[in-house]
Write a protein that holds these residues in place. Sequence first.
Motif, PDB file in Angstrom:
ATOM      1  N   PRO A 344       0.836  -1.205   0.000  1.00 34.76           N
ATOM      2  CA  PRO A 344       0.000   0.000   0.000  1.00 34.76           C
ATOM      3  C   PRO A 344       0.868   1.251   0.000  1.00 34.76           C
ATOM      4  CG  PRO A 344      -0.829  -1.596   1.582  1.00 34.76           C
ATOM      5  CD  PRO A 344       0.463  -2.144   1.086  1.00 34.76           C
ATOM      6  N   GLY A 345       0.517   2.210  -0.808  1.00 38.91           N
ATOM      7  CA  GLY A 345       1.314   3.417  -0.929  1.00 38.91           C
ATOM      8  C   GLY A 345       2.251   3.401  -2.113  1.00 38.91           C
ATOM      9  N   GLY A 346       2.297   2.261  -2.831  1.00 37.07           N
ATOM     10  CA  GLY A 346       3.115   2.207  -4.034  1.00 37.07           C
ATOM     11  C   GLY A 346       4.534   1.738  -3.839  1.00 37.07           C
ATOM     12  N   THR A 347       4.897   1.259  -2.639  1.00 37.84           N
ATOM     13  CA  THR A 347       6.241   0.721  -2.413  1.00 37.84           C
ATOM     14  C   THR A 347       6.363  -0.653  -3.054  1.00 37.84           C
ATOM     15  OG1 THR A 347       6.434   1.925  -0.320  1.00 37.84           O
ATOM     16  CG2 THR A 347       7.929   0.067  -0.655  1.00 37.84           C
ATOM     17  N   LEU A 348       7.463  -0.868  -3.780  1.00 33.62           N
ATOM     18  CA  LEU A 348       7.705  -2.139  -4.460  1.00 33.62           C
ATOM     19  C   LEU A 348       8.855  -2.876  -3.795  1.00 33.62           C
ATOM     20  CD1 LEU A 348       7.510  -0.922  -8.182  1.00 33.62           C
ATOM     21  CD2 LEU A 348       5.675  -1.922  -6.808  1.00 33.62           C
ATOM     22  N   LEU A 349       8.632  -4.135  -3.449  1.00 34.74           N
ATOM     23  CA  LEU A 349       9.687  -4.999  -2.919  1.00 34.74           C
ATOM     24  C   LEU A 349      10.083  -5.976  -4.018  1.00 34.74           C
ATOM     25  CD1 LEU A 349       8.368  -5.874   0.672  1.00 34.74           C
ATOM     26  CD2 LEU A 349       9.779  -3.937  -0.059  1.00 34.74           C
ATOM     27  N   ASN A 350      11.289  -5.852  -4.494  1.00 32.66           N
ATOM     28  CA  ASN A 350      11.797  -6.737  -5.532  1.00 32.66           C
ATOM     29  C   ASN A 350      12.552  -7.899  -4.893  1.00 32.66           C
ATOM     30  OD1 ASN A 350      11.185  -5.041  -8.031  1.00 32.66           O
ATOM     31  ND2 ASN A 350      12.343  -3.594  -6.774  1.00 32.66           N
ATOM     32  N   GLY A 351      12.251  -9.106  -5.341  1.00 27.95           N
ATOM     33  CA  GLY A 351      12.885 -10.281  -4.745  1.00 27.95           C
ATOM     34  C   GLY A 351      12.510 -10.456  -3.281  1.00 27.95           C
ATOM     35  N   ALA A 352      11.235 -10.259  -2.966  1.00 28.60           N
ATOM     36  CA  ALA A 352      10.770 -10.326  -1.577  1.00 28.60           C
ATOM     37  C   ALA A 352      10.844 -11.757  -1.055  1.00 28.60           C
ATOM     38  CB  ALA A 352       9.339  -9.803  -1.474  1.00 28.60           C
ATOM     39  N   THR A 353      11.345 -11.895   0.165  1.00 29.46           N
ATOM     40  CA  THR A 353      11.549 -13.216   0.765  1.00 29.46           C
ATOM     41  C   THR A 353      11.128 -13.199   2.222  1.00 29.46           C
ATOM     42  OG1 THR A 353      13.474 -13.512  -0.666  1.00 29.46           O
ATOM     43  CG2 THR A 353      13.217 -15.070   1.154  1.00 29.46           C
ATOM     44  N   LEU A 354      10.412 -14.219   2.635  1.00 25.69           N
ATOM     45  CA  LEU A 354      10.016 -14.406   4.029  1.00 25.69           C
ATOM     46  C   LEU A 354      10.507 -15.777   4.478  1.00 25.69           C
ATOM     47  CD1 LEU A 354       8.238 -13.279   6.434  1.00 25.69           C
ATOM     48  CD2 LEU A 354       6.411 -14.727   5.516  1.00 25.69           C
ATOM     49  N   VAL A 355      11.237 -15.815   5.587  1.00 24.15           N
ATOM     50  CA  VAL A 355      11.754 -17.075   6.125  1.00 24.15           C
ATOM     51  C   VAL A 355      11.220 -17.241   7.546  1.00 24.15           C
ATOM     52  CG1 VAL A 355      13.790 -18.480   6.592  1.00 24.15           C
ATOM     53  CG2 VAL A 355      13.847 -16.774   4.762  1.00 24.15           C
ATOM     54  N   ALA A 356      10.478 -18.320   7.773  1.00 24.32           N
ATOM     55  CA  ALA A 356       9.948 -18.648   9.103  1.00 24.32           C
ATOM     56  C   ALA A 356      10.765 -19.815   9.663  1.00 24.32           C
ATOM     57  CB  ALA A 356       8.473 -19.022   9.015  1.00 24.32           C
ATOM     58  N   ILE A 357      11.299 -19.637  10.867  1.00 22.25           N
ATOM     59  CA  ILE A 357      12.258 -20.597  11.427  1.00 22.25           C
ATOM     60  C   ILE A 357      11.804 -21.032  12.814  1.00 22.25           C
ATOM     61  CG2 ILE A 357      14.678 -20.960  12.050  1.00 22.25           C
ATOM     62  CD1 ILE A 357      15.340 -18.564  10.222  1.00 22.25           C
ATOM     63  N   ARG A 358      11.877 -22.329  13.054  1.00 21.14           N
ATOM     64  CA  ARG A 358      11.634 -22.883  14.385  1.00 21.14           C
ATOM     65  C   ARG A 358      12.576 -24.053  14.601  1.00 21.14           C
ATOM     66  NH1 ARG A 358       5.858 -24.179  16.249  1.00 21.14           N
ATOM     67  NH2 ARG A 358       6.877 -23.796  18.232  1.00 21.14           N
ATOM     68  N   PRO A 359      12.875 -24.405  15.850  1.00 18.66           N
ATOM     69  CA  PRO A 359      13.683 -25.598  16.101  1.00 18.66           C
ATOM     70  C   PRO A 359      13.022 -26.833  15.494  1.00 18.66           C
ATOM     71  CG  PRO A 359      13.514 -24.263  18.088  1.00 18.66           C
ATOM     72  CD  PRO A 359      12.572 -23.666  17.093  1.00 18.66           C
ATOM     73  N   SER A 360      13.832 -27.692  14.892  1.00 18.09           N
ATOM     74  CA  SER A 360      13.290 -28.888  14.232  1.00 18.09           C
ATOM     75  C   SER A 360      12.515 -29.755  15.207  1.00 18.09           C
ATOM     76  CB  SER A 360      14.429 -29.685  13.600  1.00 18.09           C
ATOM     77  OG  SER A 360      15.071 -28.933  12.594  1.00 18.09           O
ATOM     78  N   GLU A 361      12.974 -29.821  16.445  1.00 19.62           N
ATOM     79  CA  GLU A 361      12.304 -30.654  17.448  1.00 19.62           C
ATOM     80  C   GLU A 361      10.878 -30.178  17.678  1.00 19.62           C
ATOM     81  OE1 GLU A 361      12.914 -32.041  22.131  1.00 19.62           O
ATOM     82  OE2 GLU A 361      14.453 -30.864  21.092  1.00 19.62           O
ATOM     83  N   ASP A 362      10.692 -28.865  17.784  1.00 18.31           N
ATOM     84  CA  ASP A 362       9.346 -28.323  17.999  1.00 18.31           C
ATOM     85  C   ASP A 362       8.470 -28.545  16.777  1.00 18.31           C
ATOM     86  OD1 ASP A 362      10.327 -27.491  20.411  1.00 18.31           O
ATOM     87  OD2 ASP A 362      10.466 -25.369  19.860  1.00 18.31           O
ATOM     88  N   ALA A 363       9.031 -28.317  15.586  1.00 18.44           N
ATOM     89  CA  ALA A 363       8.252 -28.490  14.360  1.00 18.44           C
ATOM     90  C   ALA A 363       7.829 -29.937  14.175  1.00 18.44           C
ATOM     91  CB  ALA A 363       9.073 -28.021  13.167  1.00 18.44           C
ATOM     92  N   SER A 364       8.717 -30.885  14.493  1.00 23.03           N
ATOM     93  CA  SER A 364       8.381 -32.304  14.344  1.00 23.03           C
ATOM     94  C   SER A 364       7.316 -32.723  15.340  1.00 23.03           C
ATOM     95  CB  SER A 364       9.638 -33.155  14.540  1.00 23.03           C
ATOM     96  OG  SER A 364      10.613 -32.842  13.573  1.00 23.03           O
TER      97      SER A 364
END
Length: 407
Positions: A344-364
């Motif tokens: 919103p507002g016309g801002t452009l994100l080029n190559g936008a990336t989101l990384v969500a991280i949790r300990p493998s033990e918790d995710a499993s």
Amino acid sequence: MEAERRQEGEEEGRQWGGAEAEAEDGDHFDRLHDAVLLDVLNRIGDVKALGRCALVSRRFHALVPLVDSVFVRVDCVIPDDPPPTAAPGSPQQQQQQAAPAARGRGALAHFARALLGGIARPIHALGQILSPAAAAVSRRAEPRPATPPAPAADVSHHSPSEVLRSFKELRRLHIELPTGELGIDEGVLLKWKADFGSTLGSCVILGASSVSSKPPTSPSAEPEVAAADSTDASLDPNRETEDLGSVPESLYTNGGLKLRVVWTISSLIAASARHYLLQPIISTHAMLETLNLTDADGQGVLTMDKRQLQELQVRPVSASASSHRTLMPALSMRLHYAPLIELPGGTLLNGATLVAIRPSEDASREGQGPAGSVGTCWISEAFEEPYRTAAKVLLKRTPYCLEMNSF
């Protein structure tokens, strides 16, 4: 009789006038209960302002240590070692004065540069900022400015650990560093938010290879732009890719995927360094309920709630053998990527990336990857607007799952 009445009126007037003068000359704060004064001091919060309040009177001096909500703004990064002396006006002295921040480079920054290709700024100086020995190092290492120094009240010569030692009932603490630890190119966006107990609980990273504003378009050019957008399915955040297991070409060409791995590991190193160096503060303030460590650049945020603080106080931190930071457990990551996002507002994100991280033990244990059964609120609400909108848009993109060993 009338004379007596006039005399009584004059006497009463003198009594009222004396009482008003005494009230004006007295200290109005003496009429306030300690609880009211404490509420006022808690609303002030800033540790420097509280230090000035403590000098006002003995009563204030006794009440300031009972404040339970404190904000500490760190003014400068303290170098690791004092520079060698040099002759005045020599090239060596000019170089020292021109680049004082370069002296803060330490083992952690060297590790990040060697592993990641060198986007991490010196992080080791965090240890000097937060350690109790920082005051002595500061006095030895800081170069003398050419201009007259600022008043003592406006210059920080002490570490947060040293300053906070006098607060006996600290419950809410916010520390702000002068800058983020990660050096990134101009125009690149990199933000992270992590929460810790005795180890990492979760981390969300938002990055973009460049940030720009949408150029104004004339009415005649709009159909052409729309046609161009329709030919690139990757620009549509609601459209899924045909092969869920493949990585878009725009992500792995020109080192794009490698760069995002660099962002991820650098952010994790910065977060773990902050966490490790907070231990002295947490161990001496058992009543803490919330702790936030941010920076003036708005690059990274480390948070700890009451449960996590209590966990750290009873369970020792596993330190990395290579540097002063908390050891990262095995991690499960979910990466979302979009070549272009318009905010919103016309801002452009080029190559936008989101990384969500949790300990493998918790995710499993939760059985649903990094998001787990707790959903995605902790991901989408990690950042303020307009970046919260970017995170929500990226969450609609195809996730790419990654695993990382403990480091």
